[in-house]
Structure formats: structure tokens, C-alpha cells
Design an enzyme around this catalytic site. Sequence first.
Site, PDB file in Angstrom:
ATOM      1  N   SER A 105       0.844  -1.190   0.000  1.00  0.00           N
ATOM      2  CA  SER A 105       0.000   0.000   0.000  1.00  0.00           C
ATOM      3  C   SER A 105       0.878   1.238   0.000  1.00  0.00           C
ATOM      4  O   SER A 105       1.954   1.242   0.603  1.00  0.00           O
ATOM      5  CB  SER A 105      -0.917   0.012   1.232  1.00  0.00           C
ATOM      6  OG  SER A 105      -1.806   1.107   1.190  1.00  0.00           O
ATOM      7  N   LYS A 127     -15.094  -4.888  -4.978  1.00  0.00           N
ATOM      8  CA  LYS A 127     -16.039  -4.267  -5.907  1.00  0.00           C
ATOM      9  C   LYS A 127     -15.793  -2.758  -5.994  1.00  0.00           C
ATOM     10  O   LYS A 127     -15.348  -2.162  -5.021  1.00  0.00           O
ATOM     11  CB  LYS A 127     -17.480  -4.586  -5.497  1.00  0.00           C
ATOM     12  CG  LYS A 127     -17.945  -3.882  -4.216  1.00  0.00           C
ATOM     13  CD  LYS A 127     -18.491  -2.491  -4.495  1.00  0.00           C
ATOM     14  CE  LYS A 127     -18.723  -1.734  -3.224  1.00  0.00           C
ATOM     15  NZ  LYS A 127     -19.017  -0.302  -3.457  1.00  0.00           N
ATOM     16  N   ASP A 160     -20.873   3.985  -6.678  1.00  0.00           N
ATOM     17  CA  ASP A 160     -20.040   3.138  -5.821  1.00  0.00           C
ATOM     18  C   ASP A 160     -20.913   2.346  -4.849  1.00  0.00           C
ATOM     19  O   ASP A 160     -20.812   1.122  -4.797  1.00  0.00           O
ATOM     20  CB  ASP A 160     -18.998   3.967  -5.078  1.00  0.00           C
ATOM     21  CG  ASP A 160     -18.119   3.108  -4.179  1.00  0.00           C
ATOM     22  OD1 ASP A 160     -17.210   2.433  -4.698  1.00  0.00           O
ATOM     23  OD2 ASP A 160     -18.360   3.093  -2.952  1.00  0.00           O
TER      24      ASP A 160
END
Length: 309
Positions: free
Chosen positions: A38, A92, A170
Site C-alpha cells: 500500500s 467491488k 459506488d
Amino acid sequence: MSSNPIKLGIVGVGKIVRDQHLPALAKDQDYRLVAAASRHGKVEDIPNFPTIEAMLDSVPELEAVSLCMPPQFRYDAARTALVAKKHVFLEKPPGATVSEVEDLKALAAANGVCLFASWHSRYAPAVEAARAFLGSTKIRSAAIIWKEDVRRWHPNQEWIWAPGGFGVFDPGINALSIATHILPPMFISSAELDFPENRASPVAAHVTFRTSDGLPVTMELDWLQTGPQSWDILAETDRGKMVLSGGGSKLAVDGRVVHEEPEAEYPMLYRRFAEIVRAGTSEVDLAPLQHVADAFMLGKRNVVQAFFD
């Protein structure tokens, strides 16, 4: 549980990882989380790397990766992992465009690894009960009402307002992931998208669908709802009015609750990912993402008052 847990790396350590992925993995003996990558966040007690490339180079024993960065950046990371012959779990939405994910499907097949588009809302506890109920009825109409407060769920997350960030779609794609699982195939006939004048993605949407046999379905999305949040799918049927509420956690028919359980979406997602990895298959349903693409293609753009200056 397998005697050989899947060695997993996680990429993109943000809010959803801390809220959902890490707690689910901590209780799942099918996995051993061995690394993270990250730009900003870190996971305690495992090696952390600035990029997925550095993680794959340093931890070659990795078998699978879970990709949790914003969708605009997911394709390159997924391609890197698939070419390295790692199984891939896509948070997702699975990508910024339909064509990206189609390419990833082909790439996974060519490299003999598994690809999983993880529509978490399909794993809400009452969704299968709703699907069974609707499968036994004649549906007359349906409505999707998905209204929540972006300031509560996505504080200071500017990527959601950028091109490719989806805006209100979203959360709306969660509704579509359920609707495409429990309702007949449907197609967008019209849409209106409300764009704040200082943002590149919509804050609200009003969409009309039809099914192949003429069933009307409407969808209302709003990202500025305060107070109680609304995550509901309603259907008028010949057996009464069905309400699937709480994001798929509770099912009621004519006001009588017929199914309700505690939410366990992410533990079930990881259970499913382990199943497809061990079966050597992939599971990539693009229907929810296709509807979002169609809404942007067909939608009339309305400019509304700016906010978050």
C-alpha cells in the site's frame, strides 16, 4: 478448512480493508495473510511493501492477492498478479471499465489462475431467500432505493469523485449486484445523473429499467441522505409486496419478516474465493458493472449545486 492455507497478500490498505477484509481473514483458517502492499497504510505483524511489484518480488511464495485499491488503479495491479500466476480477488467494483475486466478474465484463463469479482452485497443473509421468493411469484414491478450519506461512509476520499470513481454508483453498484441476482434480466431505458458542479462523478441518479418481458424497474440513488440510511429493494408480486431491506439483511412480505440474520458478507466472500481457488475456476459476473456503464452512456447529465468546497 484445508491443511494448507492459501498464502495471501492484500493490496491497498484503506478503510474497507480495516473494516472488513482484515477481520474476515483473521477468523478464516483457509488463509494465511503473509504480506501487504500500500502507498499509505500498513498491516501489523506482516511484511509491508510500497507496491504490488515489490511484494511479489520479495514474497514469491504468495499464492493469491486481494486487490482493494480504488477501481481506477486496479487493472494494472491485477494484470501484474495474473501474469505472475497468482489468483486474484477483486474488491467491488472489479474495475473502472467493462473492457478492463473482460481482459483480466482472458488473462486469468491464459495463465491458469483464478479471478473472483467479489460482489459482497450478494452475500447478504436474506438475498437468497428473496431470490427464491421472487422465483416462485409473478413480479408486477420492482423498485431499488439506495440512499446513504457519503460523508459518513467515504470521509475525505477524493478518488470517488474523480473520473472513473463511480460517484453514487459506488454504493449503487451494491444494489445492482443484488438486483441482477434476484430479478429477471433488465436493461436501462433512461437515466438522469446529478453531478455537483465541482465534481466529476454523480451524487444522485434516477434510472428506469425494463425487462425483456416488459417488467418496469426503477432505481433511485442518493448520496446525501442524513439520518437512517436506505438500502432497499421492493417488488409488487402476486403473492404480496416484498421488501428486501438493510442492504439485503432482512426480507419481509406484506409487512411480515420472513428472513433476518446478522451480516457476514466478507467472511462468505473469502470462503467462496477459497472454493474457486481450490476448484481451479473463475467467477466474474459483469452485469452490475455493465449497468453502471449503460447509465453513464444513456444518462442525461444534470448539474447541481456544488458541495465539499
